[in-house]
Write a protein that holds these residues in place. Structure first.
Motif, PDB file in Angstrom:
ATOM      1  N   GLU A 424     -36.190  34.538  -0.959  1.00  0.00           N
ATOM      2  CA  GLU A 424     -35.099  35.264  -1.873  1.00  0.00           C
ATOM      3  C   GLU A 424     -35.860  35.853  -3.066  1.00  0.00           C
ATOM      4  O   GLU A 424     -36.706  35.166  -3.726  1.00  0.00           O
ATOM      5  N   GLU A 452     -27.294  38.124  10.893  1.00  0.00           N
ATOM      6  CA  GLU A 452     -26.686  36.840  11.157  1.00  0.00           C
ATOM      7  C   GLU A 452     -27.784  35.584  10.906  1.00  0.00           C
ATOM      8  O   GLU A 452     -27.607  34.631  10.273  1.00  0.00           O
ATOM      9  N   THR A 455     -28.301  35.660   6.946  1.00  0.00           N
ATOM     10  CA  THR A 455     -27.010  34.869   6.416  1.00  0.00           C
ATOM     11  C   THR A 455     -27.149  33.256   6.634  1.00  0.00           C
ATOM     12  O   THR A 455     -27.021  32.597   5.682  1.00  0.00           O
ATOM     13  N   GLN A 456     -27.484  32.783   7.698  1.00  0.00           N
ATOM     14  CA  GLN A 456     -27.902  31.450   8.111  1.00  0.00           C
ATOM     15  C   GLN A 456     -28.809  30.902   7.440  1.00  0.00           C
ATOM     16  O   GLN A 456     -28.710  29.720   6.864  1.00  0.00           O
ATOM     17  N   ARG A 458     -30.239  31.895   4.424  1.00  0.00           N
ATOM     18  CA  ARG A 458     -29.881  31.924   3.097  1.00  0.00           C
ATOM     19  C   ARG A 458     -28.835  30.729   2.618  1.00  0.00           C
ATOM     20  O   ARG A 458     -29.032  30.180   1.585  1.00  0.00           O
ATOM     21  N   GLU A 459     -27.887  30.738   3.604  1.00  0.00           N
ATOM     22  CA  GLU A 459     -26.876  29.434   3.244  1.00  0.00           C
ATOM     23  C   GLU A 459     -27.594  27.926   3.415  1.00  0.00           C
ATOM     24  O   GLU A 459     -27.190  27.117   2.675  1.00  0.00           O
ATOM     25  N   LYS A 460     -28.734  28.087   4.242  1.00  0.00           N
ATOM     26  CA  LYS A 460     -29.221  26.829   4.495  1.00  0.00           C
ATOM     27  C   LYS A 460     -29.922  26.522   3.323  1.00  0.00           C
ATOM     28  O   LYS A 460     -30.223  25.502   2.784  1.00  0.00           O
ATOM     29  N   ARG A 462     -29.432  27.752   0.467  1.00  0.00           N
ATOM     30  CA  ARG A 462     -28.660  27.243  -0.945  1.00  0.00           C
ATOM     31  C   ARG A 462     -28.108  25.842  -0.690  1.00  0.00           C
ATOM     32  O   ARG A 462     -27.806  25.360  -1.872  1.00  0.00           O
ATOM     33  N   THR A 463     -27.537  25.511   0.554  1.00  0.00           N
ATOM     34  CA  THR A 463     -27.193  24.225   0.586  1.00  0.00           C
ATOM     35  C   THR A 463     -27.938  23.201   0.168  1.00  0.00           C
ATOM     36  O   THR A 463     -27.803  22.158  -0.420  1.00  0.00           O
ATOM     37  N   LYS A 466     -28.448  23.169  -3.514  1.00  0.00           N
ATOM     38  CA  LYS A 466     -27.331  22.116  -4.250  1.00  0.00           C
ATOM     39  C   LYS A 466     -27.405  20.777  -3.975  1.00  0.00           C
ATOM     40  O   LYS A 466     -27.155  19.935  -4.813  1.00  0.00           O
TER      41      LYS A 466
END
Length: 484
Positions: A424, A452, A455-456, A458-460, A462-463, A466
């Motif tokens: 990113e 897909e 997105t998968q 990218r979300e992993k 960001r999780t 956090k």
């Protein structure tokens, strides 16, 4: 009366003596550790990793005697965070050292992200863990993890030769330098030679009843690129006989990358490291320590290849993309060699992705000590891999570099999940996706073709950020736009 108890007394005494002997014998059987950490050495900078211009015969011999890792990663594309990750087994985000200390404070679309300017004393280092188990702990060279009060001798090392706050050698590589914990002996003394001499002296003068950790962190090959006088003429002649024309370059976003290894001064600095490694390994053989000493070789980030403006760095990491400061493979892949007698087989190689946090738990297991997963949270023992076993399952590796860097890198983060790599770029609000199994050079961005998977990952990422309470870059209210 005495003659009745004397036999029992003798037996008891014998058990006590044997018990003490057994404890001492067990301690002496624990392996010693020698760790060579080179500053800014690129993945492709050694002959055994494909370089045809640089020469590293002693390091190549070390690789042939142990295991060479082809996909070893640093926890960050710059020095201080990776150094913190090695000694703690914890991710730079977890220890809040995410940039080189103190960083350059540059801002653009985002404000500067403040992180620690030292490795907290509360962190448990591998030196502290080994020292607690009877190891002698010796440090020489570059530390770069905080001001006085946070130096190696405050973090578990009994001896500190030359380790302080600075990231490059103050005063240069030749005496008179200005190192606050290493006074030069003579005019023109070369820093790498001196650190080698001090390390050899430790090996000769150590307490032979105890195992040891020798941690030698070279200032080479960090800028200022300074020729090693004993080898520079050879490489100047080699360059003149080998190359024609100007050094080719490659465009990298707003920077430029060197596209050929042809820097004679840089090659001479690698030769100095190689000579040092050879001398220390030879001393281990001479002292009959080689059969019980684990030797590791690593770098703190990728080679300096890309710089802003019209400049380029002193090396090329091709076929890997870019270099120090960047989250492309050239910035975070490191040469890595481990020789563990009785564990590694000579001349073996591993393709398993491993990372700098793994050294701490690996050392504990090799020493026969219990792992401390609540301490080295983010590292995994590599003993199974060193034995030739397959990696149990694919690992997910994360990088968080929310800072601006002189290499023209701007804030971002990345994730490697199996063979998939996503990067990113916060400044540009873009993302890139690569299949490293087919495209280790990161030339074919698949993010648009595989939304897909993008997105998968990218979300992993960001999780994870956090969960780790990663500090994210905040918008600069005064930003008025700039080059893309």
């Amino acid at each position: 009366m005495f003659h009745r108890i004397f036999p029992g007394f003798v037996v008891a005494l014998a058990f006590l003596v044997w018990g003490a002997y057994s404890v001492e014998a067990a301690e002496t059987k624990r392996p010693n550790f020698v760790f060579f950490l080179v500053d800014d050495l690129g993945w492709a900078d050694l002959s055994c990793y494909g370089s045809t211009f640089n020469e590293s015969p002693n390091i190549d011999a070390l690789a042939k005697s142990g295991m060479k890792f082809n996909q070893a990663y640093t926890a960050c594309p710059v020095c201080s965070p990776t150094r913190a990750s090695i000694v703690t087994g914890r991710h730079p985000v977890r220890v809040d050292v995410t940039d080189w200390i103190p960083g350059n404070g540059t801002i653009g679309k985002f404000l500067h992200v403040d992180d620690r300017d030292n490795l907290a004393l509360e962190e448990v280092t591998m030196a502290e863990a080994l020292k607690e188990e009877g190891y002698q702990t010796f440090f020489a060279g570059k530390w770069h993890l905080g001001e006085k009060g946070h130096w190696p001798n405050d973090q578990g090392f009994e001896t500190n030769i030359g380790g302080h706050h600075a990231g490059s050698p103050p005063g240069g590589y030749y005496a008179p330098w200005k190192n606050p914990v290493l006074e030069a002996r003579r005019e023109g003394e070369y820093l790498t030679e001196r650190l080698t001499e001090e390390s050899i002296h430790f090996l000769e003068a150590r307490d032979q009843a105890k195992p040891f950790l020798l941690y030698l962190c070279y200032y080479n090959v960090h800028t200022p690129i300074t020729p090693y006088k004993k080898r520079i003429e050879h490489f100047e002649e080699k360059a003149e006989a080998t190359f024609e024309g100007e050094t080719p370059t490659l465009k990298e976003h707003e920077g430029n990358s060197r596209a050929r290894q042809d820097n004679a001064a840089y090659a001479s600095m690698i030769a100095a490291v190689d000579q040092s490694v050879g001398e220390i390994v030879a001393k281990l053989d001479e002292l009959k320590l080689d059969e019980n000493t684990v030797v590791c070789f690593f770098s703190d980030n990728g080679g300096l290849c890309t710089l802003g403006g019209k400049r380029v760095g002193p090396t090329s990491n091709l076929p890997l993309r870019s270099g120090k400061g960047w989250l492309y493979e050239g910035g975070v892949r490191s040469p890595m060699i481990v020789k563990a007698p009785g564990v590694t087989q000579p001349g073996t190689e591993s393709e398993a992705p491993v990372v700098s946090m793994d050294f701490f738990p690996t050392f504990l297991e090799l020493a026969g000590l219990p792992l401390q997963p609540n301490v080295h949270n983010d590292g995994e023992s590599l003993v199974g891999l060193l034995k030739g076993e397959k990696q149990a399952e694919d690992r997910t590796l994360y990088w968080h570099y929310p800072h601006y860097h002189g290499s023209a890198w701007k804030p971002g983060a990345s994730i490697r999940d199996g063979d998939w790599k996503l990067i990113e770029f916060y400044e540009y609000d873009t993302v890139e996706l690569y299949d490293l199994s087919k495209d280790p050079n990161e030339q074919h961005d698949l993010s648009a073709l595989m939304p897909e998977k993008t997105t998968q990952l990218r979300e992993k990422l960001r999780t994870w950020q956090k969960e780790m309470n990663a500090k994210m870059p905040q918008p600069n209210p005064n930003y008025r736009g700039g080059a893309k």
